[in-house]
Write a protein that holds these residues in place. Structure first.
Motif, PDB file in Angstrom:
ATOM      1  N   LEU A  63     -37.275 -15.255  68.589  1.00  0.00           N
ATOM      2  CA  LEU A  63     -37.858 -13.965  68.961  1.00  0.00           C
ATOM      3  C   LEU A  63     -39.375 -13.953  68.788  1.00  0.00           C
ATOM      4  CD1 LEU A  63     -35.046 -11.659  67.616  1.00  0.00           C
ATOM      5  CD2 LEU A  63     -35.914 -11.667  69.959  1.00  0.00           C
ATOM      6  N   CYS A  67     -41.892 -13.433  71.974  1.00  0.00           N
ATOM      7  CA  CYS A  67     -42.854 -12.322  71.976  1.00  0.00           C
ATOM      8  C   CYS A  67     -44.292 -12.841  72.014  1.00  0.00           C
ATOM      9  CB  CYS A  67     -42.645 -11.435  70.745  1.00  0.00           C
ATOM     10  SG  CYS A  67     -41.176 -10.405  70.824  1.00  0.00           S
ATOM     11  N   ALA A 104     -38.372 -11.148  75.870  1.00  0.00           N
ATOM     12  CA  ALA A 104     -39.458 -10.424  75.203  1.00  0.00           C
ATOM     13  C   ALA A 104     -40.370  -9.801  76.246  1.00  0.00           C
ATOM     14  CB  ALA A 104     -40.253 -11.368  74.320  1.00  0.00           C
ATOM     15  N   CYS A 116     -45.173  -5.973  71.260  1.00  0.00           N
ATOM     16  CA  CYS A 116     -44.042  -6.534  72.012  1.00  0.00           C
ATOM     17  C   CYS A 116     -42.707  -6.085  71.439  1.00  0.00           C
ATOM     18  CB  CYS A 116     -44.073  -8.060  71.957  1.00  0.00           C
ATOM     19  SG  CYS A 116     -45.535  -8.806  72.660  1.00  0.00           S
ATOM     20  N   ARG A 117     -41.690  -6.169  72.291  1.00  0.00           N
ATOM     21  CA  ARG A 117     -40.296  -5.968  71.884  1.00  0.00           C
ATOM     22  C   ARG A 117     -39.504  -7.175  72.363  1.00  0.00           C
ATOM     23  NH1 ARG A 117     -41.031  -0.356  74.078  1.00  0.00           N
ATOM     24  NH2 ARG A 117     -41.368   0.930  72.244  1.00  0.00           N
ATOM     25  N   GLY A 118     -38.501  -7.568  71.569  1.00  0.00           N
ATOM     26  CA  GLY A 118     -37.656  -8.685  71.958  1.00  0.00           C
ATOM     27  C   GLY A 118     -36.206  -8.424  71.612  1.00  0.00           C
ATOM     28  N   HIS A 131     -32.735  -7.639  67.496  1.00  0.00           N
ATOM     29  CA  HIS A 131     -33.873  -7.193  68.292  1.00  0.00           C
ATOM     30  C   HIS A 131     -35.082  -7.067  67.369  1.00  0.00           C
ATOM     31  CE1 HIS A 131     -33.582  -2.964  66.985  1.00  0.00           C
ATOM     32  NE2 HIS A 131     -32.283  -3.126  67.093  1.00  0.00           N
TER      33      HIS A 131
END
Length: 171
Positions: A63, A67, A104, A116-118, A131
């Protein structure tokens, strides 16, 4: 930065060096502000030998890498984006012997920070393994010597060339 130049460079850097080479993932998709990775199940990265579940540190690395890569794609010039903060929520253990998929996306940026989001999943993206939310620092590319980094990596790939250069220097 054009994605035509960024895609092959990041793919090579992520799959053949450092964490990417150690984990053995593939960079499947790379767009401006978004990435998708696939991680094949590996027994040497199991955290619990009784259940065969992949170690949680592997999930964190996947992750963070995805990201960070997404963050790099929105920079105007080639530059690194060091992780400032990473918050990860584990939702369930990964199932043994199945690949893990990671996606991501950049959702915001300020003058100094990229947000960022993953998500990591196996069979169903709506039933994630984990997540995350991550923040990355924008680093001025003038302070990074990409030419010297590229030359060092190139020399590493051609050890026979380096040996002949060293022999010439000793004469």
């Amino acid at each position: 930065m054009t994605m035509a130049l960024v895609r092959p460079a990041l793919k090579y850097a992520l799959e053949r060096n450092g964490h990417g080479a150690a984990l053995g993932f593939t960079l499947d998709k790379l767009e401006r502000g978004a990435t998708h990775l696939t991680f094949p199940y590996r027994e040497d990265l199991v955290g619990n030998p009784i259940t065969g579940v992949v170690h949680g540190g592997t999930i964190v690395s996947l992750l963070d890498t995805a990201c960070g890569c997404a963050a790099m794609t929105i920079q105007r010039k080639p530059s690194v984006t060091p992780t400032m903060d990473l918050r990860l929520d584990y939702m369930r253990p990964a199932q043994p012997y199945k690949p893990i998929y990671v996606e991501a996306k950049v959702y915001r940026q300020s003058s100094n920070v990229i947000f960022c989001r993953g998500v990591a999943w196996q069979d169903d993206k709506e039933n994630p393994i984990a997540h995350c939310v991550a923040n990355f620092m924008k680093v001025d590319s003038k302070s990074i010597q990409f030419r010297s980094i590229a030359l060092k990596k190139l020399r590493h790939l051609m050890p026979w060339r380096q040996a002949s250069v060293n022999d010439s220097e000793q004469k």
